[in-house]
Write an enzyme that holds these catalytic residues in place. Structure first.
Site, short mmCIF file in Angstrom:
data_model
loop_
_atom_site.label_atom_id
_atom_site.label_comp_id
_atom_site.label_asym_id
_atom_site.label_seq_id
_atom_site.Cartn_x
_atom_site.Cartn_y
_atom_site.Cartn_z
N GLU A 43 -14.64 2.74 19.62
CA GLU A 43 -13.88 1.50 19.83
C GLU A 43 -12.39 1.79 20.05
O GLU A 43 -11.79 2.60 19.35
CB GLU A 43 -14.05 0.60 18.59
CG GLU A 43 -13.32 -0.73 18.66
CD GLU A 43 -13.37 -1.48 17.34
OE1 GLU A 43 -13.16 -2.71 17.37
OE2 GLU A 43 -13.59 -0.85 16.28
N LYS A 116 -16.14 -8.97 21.51
CA LYS A 116 -16.50 -8.86 20.09
C LYS A 116 -16.60 -10.25 19.45
O LYS A 116 -15.67 -11.06 19.54
CB LYS A 116 -15.44 -8.01 19.38
CG LYS A 116 -15.75 -7.66 17.93
CD LYS A 116 -14.71 -6.67 17.43
CE LYS A 116 -14.96 -6.22 16.01
NZ LYS A 116 -13.97 -5.19 15.60
N CYS A 153 -18.18 -2.73 16.33
CA CYS A 153 -17.69 -2.51 14.97
C CYS A 153 -18.16 -3.58 13.98
O CYS A 153 -19.30 -3.57 13.56
CB CYS A 153 -16.17 -2.36 14.97
SG CYS A 153 -15.55 -1.50 13.50
#
Length: 289
Positions: A43, A116, A153
């Site tokens: 990331e 995300k 993540c």
């Protein structure tokens, strides 16, 4: 038989963007030389993990998807090596800012972007200051080498994320990550739970997981030491490859996607789902009405 070789990479990052991108590209080349078809970079690999602190000037790091120089380089590399590359980047879209993943197919074509969904907020991880919640929803990409479900993540801690991608026929889960020690409380070591939650996604969906994390210590308002430990699991959640906590690394593993599909069907996990009982999952408090 549809065999695919996946790779996870990990590296340390500095404020030399060109050097970081060049290093990431060399890791991709190394993975391809080992036969990798799909290569996962960590990331936000262009810079140190800037969301460790709230700084207005860091918004200048964001760029639109169209014409993004790093994505252009990675697209050319993907085309040259004939590999699939999910590319993490800080995206600016008008007045919105996202923690995004551009999915580049093996012909160099950008298939689209995932933004995300779950945005963390806590000491050392001040992402809500920078990122809008993603508006793409969970997506699965039909690449040259199979159907990949990719999320970022903090998304990896939510079983709903993995299941949503599995229901769209994901054959491999990919999770680029930036995670390390927890500034508060310092007694918490999240490395074990971080791995185990994704191992659970693999076992619960009978789908391999690839997770790439960064390494090194980075100084900002707080010091974060990232614990690497990138890994690949098989469809049972068993780790088949794992990187050290503090060394640059490339991991690979090979899977037969057709065999995994047969195994997934035989377990009956998707046959026996009771969607009539899951209404509470669409609420914050679990209430069915």
């Amino acid at each position: 038989m549809r065999e695919v070789t996946v790779a996870a990479t990990q590296m340390a990052c500095t404020w030399d963007v060109d050097a970081n991108v060049a290093n990431a590209m060399e890791l991709v080349r190394e993975a391809a030389s080992r036969g990798a078809n799909i290569v996962l970079i960590q990331e936000l690999f262009e810079t140190p993990y800037f969301p460790a602190e709230e700084r207005e000037d860091r918004f200048a790091l964001a760029k639109p998807l169209g014409g993004h120089p790093t994505i252009a380089k990675m697209s050319a590399l993907a085309r040259e090596l004939e590999v699939v590359l999910p590319v993490s980047f800080f995206e600016r879209a008008g007045n919105a800012y996202f923690n995004s993943l551009a999915i580049v197919d093996a012909d160099g074509r950008v298939m689209g972007v995932y933004r995300k969904s779950h945005i963390p907020d806590g000491p050392g991880y001040e992402e809500k200051y920078y990122f809008n919640p993603g508006d793409t929803g969970f997506r699965v990409w039909r690449t040259r080498y199979g159907n990949i479900g990719a999320a970022i993540c903090w998304d990896q801690w939510f079983p709903e994320c993995a299941r949503a991608m599995a229901l769209q026929d994901a054959e491999i889960f990919l999770f680029p990550t930036s995670i390390g020690d927890e500034p508060q409380p310092q007694s918490v070591d999240s490395r074990g739970p971080w791995q185990r939650v994704m191992q659970g996604h693999a076992a619960a969906n009978v789908i391999p997981v690839v997770a790439s994390n960064r390494i090194g210590s980075e100084e900002s308002a707080t010091k974060l030491t990232f614990y690497g430990s990138s890994f690949i699991t098989d469809e049972t959640g068993e780790k088949v490859a794992e990187a050290p906590v503090d060394e640059q690394a490339v991991l690979t593993a090979t899977f037969d996607l057709d065999a995994l599909r047969a195994t997934r069907a035989s377990w009956g996990l998707f046959r026996d789902r009771r969607i009539d009982l899951y209404r509470g999952l669409l609420t914050l408090d679990g209430a069915k009405e």
